[in-house]
Design a protein around this motif. Sequence first.
Motif, mmCIF file in Angstrom:
data_model
loop_
_atom_site.group_PDB
_atom_site.id
_atom_site.type_symbol
_atom_site.label_atom_id
_atom_site.label_comp_id
_atom_site.label_asym_id
_atom_site.label_seq_id
_atom_site.Cartn_x
_atom_site.Cartn_y
_atom_site.Cartn_z
ATOM 1 N N HIS A 138 0.856 -1.195 0.000
ATOM 2 C CA HIS A 138 0.000 0.000 0.000
ATOM 3 C C HIS A 138 0.886 1.238 0.000
ATOM 4 C CE1 HIS A 138 -3.307 -2.665 1.275
ATOM 5 N NE2 HIS A 138 -4.089 -1.714 0.788
ATOM 6 N N GLU A 139 0.441 2.211 -0.753
ATOM 7 C CA GLU A 139 1.067 3.531 -0.688
ATOM 8 C C GLU A 139 0.135 4.438 0.086
ATOM 9 O OE1 GLU A 139 3.472 3.699 -4.941
ATOM 10 O OE2 GLU A 139 1.684 4.920 -4.691
ATOM 11 N N PHE A 140 0.719 5.424 0.749
ATOM 12 C CA PHE A 140 -0.079 6.399 1.493
ATOM 13 C C PHE A 140 -0.007 7.710 0.729
ATOM 14 C CE2 PHE A 140 1.104 3.066 4.249
ATOM 15 C CZ PHE A 140 0.043 2.901 5.127
ATOM 16 N N ILE A 150 0.213 12.979 -3.381
ATOM 17 C CA ILE A 150 1.649 12.950 -3.044
ATOM 18 C C ILE A 150 1.903 11.691 -2.234
ATOM 19 C CG2 ILE A 150 3.510 14.119 -1.790
ATOM 20 C CD1 ILE A 150 1.765 16.716 -2.040
ATOM 21 N N GLU A 151 2.838 10.872 -2.695
ATOM 22 C CA GLU A 151 3.141 9.642 -1.955
ATOM 23 C C GLU A 151 4.026 9.985 -0.754
ATOM 24 O OE1 GLU A 151 5.136 6.465 -4.167
ATOM 25 O OE2 GLU A 151 5.882 5.722 -2.251
ATOM 26 N N VAL A 152 3.509 9.740 0.444
ATOM 27 C CA VAL A 152 4.300 10.058 1.640
ATOM 28 C C VAL A 152 4.767 8.798 2.377
ATOM 29 C CG1 VAL A 152 3.357 12.370 2.002
ATOM 30 C CG2 VAL A 152 2.170 10.385 2.988
ATOM 31 N N GLY A 153 4.423 7.629 1.824
ATOM 32 C CA GLY A 153 4.910 6.409 2.456
ATOM 33 C C GLY A 153 4.456 5.195 1.674
ATOM 34 N N GLN A 154 5.114 4.076 1.949
ATOM 35 C CA GLN A 154 4.710 2.836 1.294
ATOM 36 C C GLN A 154 5.133 1.666 2.174
ATOM 37 O OE1 GLN A 154 5.904 2.435 -2.830
ATOM 38 N NE2 GLN A 154 4.601 0.622 -3.111
ATOM 39 N N ILE A 155 4.279 0.645 2.199
ATOM 40 C CA ILE A 155 4.620 -0.564 2.957
ATOM 41 C C ILE A 155 4.550 -1.786 2.032
ATOM 42 C CG2 ILE A 155 3.918 0.364 5.196
ATOM 43 C CD1 ILE A 155 1.256 -1.085 4.942
HETATM 44 MG MG MG Z 1 6.888 4.027 -3.087
#
Ligand code: MG
Length: 447
Positions: free
Chosen positions: A208-210, A283-288
């Motif tokens: 998942h991206e945040f 805007i992508e601020v994180g990813q798991i």
């Molecule tokens: Mg990423």
Amino acid sequence: MRMTRYFIPTLREIPSDAQIVSHRLMLRAGMIKQAAAGIYSWMPLGLRVLQKIERIVHEEQIRAGHIPLLMPTLQPAGLWRESGRYDDYGEEMLRITDRHQRDLLYGPTNEELITDIFRGHVRSYRDLPLTLYHIQWKFRDEIRPRYGIMRGREFLMKDGYNFDVDKEAAIHSYNRHMVSYLRTYQRMGLQAIPMRADTGPIGGKYSHEFLVLADTGESEVFFDSAILDLQFEGRDIDYDSRGNCARLVDHWTSHYARTDETHDQDVFEETVPESRRRRSKGIEVGQIFYFSTKYSEPMGASVSNANGELVNVHMGSHGIGVSRLVGAIIEASHDERGIVWPSSVAPFQVGIVSAATGHAETEAVCNALYQELTGLGIETLYDDRTERAGAKFATMELIGLPWRITVGPRGLKTGQVELVRRKSGDSKQYATGEIVAALCYQLEAHN
Ligand code: MG
Ligand code: ATP
């Protein structure tokens, strides 16, 4: 801090390549200075914000049971040859040769290094679960660095890595990260939506991206607007409970929300009523990620399980764009006059402006207020420059502190000073003897 003793190198002329508002505001407010393409110095005001963000990230990671350490920026190429990524990673990796002709690289991410640390020390399932993380500078030789610190080449990232004995335990780690990330963004005043994402070069099936919605975002996203109503506030979380975390994740991922890489128009139309379908930029601020044994297998990171069998550990990795968040927060919170910091990340909580430089009583009141507030541990920026009042107000609005106290001869005639809230512009007069209590009350109420 007294402005005359501080260093805020504000800019009047904004370079034409500063296309987005956060980049322009960060330059104007003297938060950053470009050193080379995509490489920045953090000026004192910018550093304060960056450190506030770091602290929130640390607090929420530690709350979730994850353990901080610090790995170096430079890594030996050999580990990346083991995983097969040395050649795969391509031109984004900055490769360096030392004086002994040994190949090094400036880490773009740390899966290999952490796996090496793990395999050297952990042998048994009894030592699991284990999640280690750090906040460290990364280098990716982005082909088009832009938008200031949003897409830098050198940038600060929190990256964490979980080690688990089997898939179920690893999925719990994945869920724990999702929940802790949601809490983290929310504390910074951001609504970051988890969206099903592609795994890219990190690999694996779950990701998942945040994303923070913003017109200036580089990612295209599709989602059910019902997700915007989800609130995180006030939730009690038992991070050790698999059920508790899984329920929260189910709740947050039950609505359609995907980036363009995983978007499926048919599913979107079948499952989301037309009035709730949204297409936007983010805007992508994180990813798991959960990527199973992708690194543990080639690198031989295994433990003995409860039956005494040797098994490859299940891993995932999890990243937050710490420096990018500074820009993302500004994109989400500004007006035509400047930045509007959420108090949790504001460089200072309050600014004091003396509206009449050289007026003895005004300066005496400002000085006393400054002493009292700093004595109480309230981060205060006192504009004691010999500038016109209008210029001081403009600076305060630009740098966006949540509160401003204005002291001037007119108010002092009746013993009053003014308290202004940056976000709403609301202002109220208080007696000089009451202003500190009033401010403390407001800081508490809006925290
Ligand atoms: Mg990423
Ligand atoms: P992007 O798609 O934006 O290039 P990524 O998916 O390659 O990012 P990840 O490996 O997921 O990045 O890194 C974790 C986080 O680090 C990202 O979610 C993002 O917030 C941040 N990040 C990645 N690249 C940069 C960059 N060049 N500058 C600033 N922050 C970055």
